[in-house]
Scaffold this active site. Structure first.
Site, PDB file in Angstrom:
ATOM      1  N   GLY A  93      16.768  -3.639   1.679  1.00 54.00           N
ATOM      2  CA  GLY A  93      16.933  -4.174   0.249  1.00 54.00           C
ATOM      3  C   GLY A  93      17.342  -3.164  -0.769  1.00 54.00           C
ATOM      4  N   HIS A 120       6.984  -5.593  10.889  1.00 59.78           N
ATOM      5  CA  HIS A 120       8.152  -5.213   9.929  1.00 59.78           C
ATOM      6  C   HIS A 120       7.509  -4.380   8.999  1.00 59.78           C
ATOM      7  CE1 HIS A 120      10.560  -5.843   6.361  1.00 59.78           C
ATOM      8  NE2 HIS A 120      11.280  -6.522   7.176  1.00 59.78           N
ATOM      9  N   GLU A 132       7.404  -3.969   6.033  1.00 62.96           N
ATOM     10  CA  GLU A 132       6.651  -4.299   4.737  1.00 62.96           C
ATOM     11  C   GLU A 132       5.466  -4.458   5.062  1.00 62.96           C
ATOM     12  OE1 GLU A 132       9.464  -7.163   3.479  1.00 62.96           O
ATOM     13  OE2 GLU A 132      10.860  -5.573   3.110  1.00 62.96           O
ATOM     14  N   ASN A 162      15.104 -13.317   7.584  1.00 66.84           N
ATOM     15  CA  ASN A 162      13.723 -12.951   7.378  1.00 66.84           C
ATOM     16  C   ASN A 162      13.757 -13.269   5.936  1.00 66.84           C
ATOM     17  OD1 ASN A 162      11.309 -12.242   6.700  1.00 66.84           O
ATOM     18  ND2 ASN A 162      11.641 -10.027   7.089  1.00 66.84           N
ATOM     19  N   TRP A 163      13.105 -14.673   5.680  1.00 67.24           N
ATOM     20  CA  TRP A 163      13.285 -15.026   4.257  1.00 67.24           C
ATOM     21  C   TRP A 163      11.972 -14.172   3.277  1.00 67.24           C
ATOM     22  CZ3 TRP A 163      13.733 -20.933   4.100  1.00 67.24           C
ATOM     23  CH2 TRP A 163      14.914 -21.533   4.630  1.00 67.24           C
ATOM     24  N   LYS A 164      11.318 -13.583   4.236  1.00 67.00           N
ATOM     25  CA  LYS A 164      10.196 -12.875   3.437  1.00 67.00           C
ATOM     26  C   LYS A 164       9.403 -13.684   2.348  1.00 67.00           C
ATOM     27  CE  LYS A 164      12.769  -8.605   3.943  1.00 67.00           C
ATOM     28  NZ  LYS A 164      13.006  -7.391   3.594  1.00 67.00           N
ATOM     29  N   SER A 202      20.106  -4.397   4.647  1.00 60.50           N
ATOM     30  CA  SER A 202      21.346  -4.499   3.732  1.00 60.50           C
ATOM     31  C   SER A 202      22.447  -5.062   4.559  1.00 60.50           C
ATOM     32  CB  SER A 202      21.807  -3.311   2.953  1.00 60.50           C
ATOM     33  OG  SER A 202      20.531  -2.887   2.045  1.00 60.50           O
ATOM     34  N   GLU A 219      15.163  -1.262  11.840  1.00 56.93           N
ATOM     35  CA  GLU A 219      15.161  -1.356  10.537  1.00 56.93           C
ATOM     36  C   GLU A 219      14.886  -0.117   9.679  1.00 56.93           C
ATOM     37  OE1 GLU A 219      15.152  -5.877   9.220  1.00 56.93           O
ATOM     38  OE2 GLU A 219      13.132  -5.239   9.083  1.00 56.93           O
ATOM     39  N   GLY A 227      17.654 -10.073   5.461  1.00 53.79           N
ATOM     40  CA  GLY A 227      16.718 -10.146   4.427  1.00 53.79           C
ATOM     41  C   GLY A 227      17.588 -10.934   3.238  1.00 53.79           C
ATOM     42  N   GLY A 228      18.012 -10.286   2.042  1.00 57.31           N
ATOM     43  CA  GLY A 228      18.498 -10.898   1.145  1.00 57.31           C
ATOM     44  C   GLY A 228      19.448 -11.857   1.290  1.00 57.31           C
TER      45      GLY A 228
HETATM   46  P1  13P Z   1      17.440  -6.839   3.561  1.00 54.68           P
HETATM   47  O1  13P Z   1      18.568  -7.446   4.224  1.00 54.68           O
HETATM   48  O2  13P Z   1      17.415  -7.652   2.219  1.00 54.68           O
HETATM   49  O3  13P Z   1      17.881  -5.317   3.369  1.00 54.68           O
HETATM   50  O4  13P Z   1      16.217  -6.843   4.276  1.00 54.68           O
HETATM   51  C1  13P Z   1      16.296  -6.553   5.737  1.00 54.68           C
HETATM   52  C2  13P Z   1      14.983  -6.846   6.354  1.00 54.68           C
HETATM   53  O5  13P Z   1      13.877  -6.344   5.948  1.00 54.68           O
HETATM   54  C3  13P Z   1      15.015  -7.970   7.309  1.00 54.68           C
HETATM   55  O6  13P Z   1      13.746  -7.921   8.017  1.00 54.68           O
END
Ligand code: 13P
Length: 249
Positions: free
Chosen positions: A172, A94, A96, A9-11, A212, A166, A233-234
């Site tokens: 993050g 998600h 967020e 997920n590149w956000k 993470s 999640e 994510g990251g």
């Molecule tokens: P991180 O891997 O950066 O913690 O993010 C997870 C995430 O929200 C994937 O959708």
């Protein structure tokens, strides 16, 4: 056997140039696992990503969509629009989106229904906050998020659903849920699906862990019985890290 999936997920990261670069790096890397690989770039780069990945096994997903067919919803994107650029998978729910854009269960239910009507695949996210877990409410929170948005579905709809646990406190933050915490919750979720539906469905649905995940911890997390992959994510923003996570299977 249920599918193993690693989705990035590149956000809100990567402009057009960076999207091109990261995808061409991903295409050069050797994939040694048979996990299905997905990436979810930002809306404006979905067409580019679809074109670049047309002949590859990497699937392009969207990070969100609207529940309506079309109309006066300034700034929104419909399922039909996504499909028209070759995107047939969407991440919904998600944390967020829930946290910063007030997406609640009833709205997510509408989005789920629309995506299914359009024959799209859904990665449905949910997870508790630290304040829930710290008082022992994590199972209750996760159960209600799943129940409210998904338990009206028919049996056959579940072929199009991937679940993604999640925990918000692990996103993050660098603070991953332990493999045992992930397994405990995934087993709980699978049992919930079994009780509401049946074991054929609960055994087939892939349940991803997100929060993470890194090359260093992926193997241990993915090694757990009820963890069928990850939503990253990251670490998905770097080709070496992402493919190392994919290859952790
Ligand atoms: P991180 O891997 O950066 O913690 O993010 C997870 C995430 O929200 C994937 O959708």
């Amino acid at each position: 056997m249920r599918k193993k999936i690693v989705a990035g997920n590149w956000k809100m990261n990567n402009d057009l140039v960076a999207t091109n670069t990261l995808i061409s790096e991903l295409l050069k890397k050797e994939k040694t696992s048979n996990a299905e690989v997905m990436i979810a770039p930002t809306f404006v780069n979905l067409l580019e990503a679809s074109k670049l990945l047309k002949d590859s096994s990497i699937i392009v997903a969207a990070q969100n969509m609207h529940f309506a067919e079309n109309g006066a919803y300034t700034g929104e994107i419909s399922a039909t629009m996504l499909k028209s650029v070759g995107v047939n998978t969407v991440i919904l729910g998600h944390s967020e989106r829930r946290e910063y854009f007030n997406e609640a269960d009833n709205l997510l239910k509408l989005k789920v229904d629309k995506a299914l009507e359009e024959e799209m695949k859904i990665i449905f996210c949910f997870g508790e906050k630290w304040e829930d877990r710290s008082v022992g409410n994590h199972f209750m929170v996760v159960e209600s998020q799943i129940r409210n948005a998904l338990f009206h579905l028919e049996d056959e709809n579940w072929e199009s659903i991937v679940l993604a646990y999640e925990p918000v406190w692990a996103i993050g933050t660098g603070q991953t849920a332990s493999p045992e915490q992930a397994q405990e919750m995934h087993a709980f979720i699978r049992n919930l699906v079994k009780e509401h539906y049946n074991s054929a469905i609960s055994e087939e649905v892939s349940i991803l862990y997100g929060g993470s995940v890194k090359p260093e911890n992926a193997k241990e997390i993915f090694g757990k019985n009820d963890v069928d992959g990850g939503l990253i994510g990251g670490a998905a923003l770097n080709a070496d890290n992402f493919i190392a996570i994919v290859n952790a299977f």
